[in-house]
Design a protein around this motif. Structure first.
Motif, short mmCIF file in Angstrom:
data_model
loop_
_atom_site.label_atom_id
_atom_site.label_comp_id
_atom_site.label_asym_id
_atom_site.label_seq_id
_atom_site.Cartn_x
_atom_site.Cartn_y
_atom_site.Cartn_z
N LYS A 1 0.82 -1.22 0.00
CA LYS A 1 0.00 0.00 0.00
C LYS A 1 0.85 1.27 0.00
O LYS A 1 0.33 2.35 -0.28
N VAL A 2 2.13 1.14 0.29
CA VAL A 2 3.00 2.33 0.30
C VAL A 2 4.17 2.15 -0.67
O VAL A 2 5.13 2.93 -0.64
N ALA A 3 4.11 1.13 -1.52
CA ALA A 3 5.25 0.80 -2.40
C ALA A 3 5.66 1.98 -3.27
O ALA A 3 6.85 2.17 -3.55
N ASP A 4 4.71 2.79 -3.72
CA ASP A 4 5.04 3.91 -4.61
C ASP A 4 5.77 5.04 -3.88
O ASP A 4 6.32 5.94 -4.51
N LYS A 5 5.79 5.00 -2.56
CA LYS A 5 6.47 6.04 -1.79
C LYS A 5 7.93 5.70 -1.49
O LYS A 5 8.68 6.55 -1.04
N ILE A 6 8.32 4.46 -1.74
CA ILE A 6 9.64 3.99 -1.31
C ILE A 6 10.67 4.19 -2.42
O ILE A 6 10.48 3.74 -3.54
N HIS A 7 11.76 4.87 -2.09
CA HIS A 7 12.79 5.19 -3.09
C HIS A 7 14.16 4.78 -2.56
O HIS A 7 14.57 5.25 -1.49
N PRO A 8 14.90 3.94 -3.30
CA PRO A 8 16.27 3.64 -2.88
C PRO A 8 17.17 4.85 -3.09
O PRO A 8 17.10 5.50 -4.14
N LEU A 9 17.97 5.15 -2.10
CA LEU A 9 18.84 6.32 -2.16
C LEU A 9 20.28 5.87 -2.35
O LEU A 9 20.80 5.12 -1.53
N PRO A 10 20.93 6.26 -3.44
CA PRO A 10 22.32 5.84 -3.66
C PRO A 10 23.23 6.30 -2.52
O PRO A 10 22.90 7.22 -1.77
N TYR A 11 24.39 5.67 -2.44
CA TYR A 11 25.34 6.01 -1.38
C TYR A 11 25.92 7.40 -1.60
O TYR A 11 25.90 7.93 -2.71
N PRO A 12 26.48 8.00 -0.54
CA PRO A 12 27.10 9.31 -0.69
C PRO A 12 28.15 9.31 -1.78
O PRO A 12 28.83 8.31 -2.00
N LYS A 13 28.26 10.41 -2.49
CA LYS A 13 29.22 10.50 -3.59
C LYS A 13 30.62 10.82 -3.07
O LYS A 13 30.80 11.34 -1.98
N LEU A 14 31.59 10.50 -3.90
CA LEU A 14 32.97 10.73 -3.52
C LEU A 14 33.29 12.23 -3.49
O LEU A 14 33.00 12.95 -4.44
N VAL A 15 33.90 12.65 -2.42
CA VAL A 15 34.35 14.04 -2.28
C VAL A 15 35.83 13.99 -1.90
O VAL A 15 36.23 13.22 -1.04
N GLU A 16 36.63 14.79 -2.59
CA GLU A 16 38.06 14.78 -2.31
C GLU A 16 38.31 15.16 -0.85
O GLU A 16 37.83 16.19 -0.37
N PRO A 17 39.04 14.32 -0.12
CA PRO A 17 39.25 14.60 1.32
C PRO A 17 40.14 15.81 1.55
O PRO A 17 41.20 15.95 0.92
N ARG A 18 39.71 16.68 2.43
CA ARG A 18 40.49 17.87 2.79
C ARG A 18 40.55 17.98 4.31
O ARG A 18 39.52 17.89 4.99
N ARG A 19 41.73 18.19 4.81
CA ARG A 19 41.90 18.31 6.26
C ARG A 19 41.22 19.58 6.77
O ARG A 19 41.38 20.65 6.20
N GLN A 20 40.48 19.43 7.88
CA GLN A 20 39.89 20.60 8.53
C GLN A 20 40.66 20.95 9.79
O GLN A 20 41.13 22.06 9.96
N LYS A 21 40.79 19.95 10.69
CA LYS A 21 41.52 20.18 11.93
C LYS A 21 42.47 19.01 12.18
O LYS A 21 42.18 17.88 11.81
N ARG A 22 43.57 19.30 12.82
CA ARG A 22 44.55 18.27 13.17
C ARG A 22 44.00 17.41 14.31
O ARG A 22 43.45 17.92 15.28
N CYS A 23 44.13 16.10 14.17
CA CYS A 23 43.74 15.18 15.23
C CYS A 23 44.94 14.98 16.16
O CYS A 23 46.06 14.77 15.69
N PRO A 24 44.74 15.03 17.48
CA PRO A 24 45.89 14.91 18.40
C PRO A 24 46.47 13.50 18.47
O PRO A 24 47.58 13.32 19.00
N ILE A 25 45.77 12.49 17.95
CA ILE A 25 46.30 11.13 17.99
C ILE A 25 47.53 11.04 17.09
O ILE A 25 47.48 11.43 15.92
N GLN A 26 48.62 10.53 17.63
CA GLN A 26 49.87 10.45 16.89
C GLN A 26 50.23 9.01 16.53
O GLN A 26 50.04 8.11 17.36
#
Length: 228
Positions: A25-50
């Motif tokens: 009864k709700v099949a027409d409302k259901i939409h598969p959502l693709p996975y997040p797209k690739l975004v080039e990684p850019r550093r925002q903040k330094r992580c203190p783990i060394q």
């Protein structure tokens, strides 16, 4: 609730679960959502783990579950690999969910000593820095058929080598990572296999300081480009 909703989004793997009689009864409302797209990684903040530059640093970043993901497979393989390559270090950074997860971490922290480093979750703006500084990224596939670990796309975007640990051949991470040049795939059945341990050690040694260029990542996963 489904009848009141305007739209229902699900992952591609979940779509068959919503095609049964109960959801007609709700099949027409259901939409598969693709996975997040690739975004080039850019550093925002330094992580203190060394990381120790003299070691081969493996990083698992995310929640450790005792059942949805089976961490014992990873810990058992790592324990055997450590005997052959003492420079290995495994960092497990993130939440721990459930008594079984705590049990595994307590047991293997005792066994592995300073080769296993467990840490609390870090702020999102520090994750890219940590991912890019690790030598090997570790992914554990879910035992639940219709769920994909959310970090997988982010791992791929870094171009860093990936150790993928799966319970069996039905793990939905496998089709995604089959195309990834710097991937070492292991299964639960392999955790006592000597050849697999040697293969893992060899992978870690050879892949230290390696990274796939961003343009190559986009070429391999063209369907996941942002403009798609």
């Amino acid at each position: 609730v489904y009848r009141k909703a305007d739209r229902i989004f699900c992952t591609p793997e979940q779509l068959p679960d919503y095609q049964g009689p109960a959801f007609q009864k709700v099949a027409d409302k259901i939409h598969p959502l693709p996975y997040p797209k690739l975004v080039e990684p850019r550093r925002q903040k330094r992580c203190p783990i060394q990381f120790d530059p003299e070691c081969i640093n493996l990083l698992y970043l995310g929640t450790v579950y005792g059942d949805i993901r089976k961490p014992e497979v990873l810990f058992r393989l790592f324990e055997q690999a450590l005997r052959k390559e003492p420079r290995l270090r495994l960092y497990v950074i993130g939440k721990k969910f459930g008594a079984a997860a705590d049990q595994y971490l307590t047991e293997y922290s005792r066994k592995l000593g300073n080769a296993l480093i467990c840490g609390h979750p870090i702020p999102p703006e520090q994750t890219t820095d940590l991912l890019l500084r690790a030598d090997i990224l570790v992914n554990m596939g879910n035992t639940v058929r219709n769920q994909m670990p959310s970090k997988l796309v982010e791992y791929i975007a870094t171009g860093k080598p990936i150790l993928n640990v799966s319970v069996d051949e039905n793990c939905n991470t496998i089709p995604v990572l089959k195309r990834y040049p710097f991937c070492c795939q292991v299964f639960e059945r392999d955790r006592e296999d000597t050849d697999t341990v040697f293969r893992l050690v060899d992978f870690c040694r050879k892949m230290k300081n390696k990274r796939i260029p961003w343009d190559e990542i986009l070429a391999i996963y063209s369907e996941m480009r942002l403009e798609q």
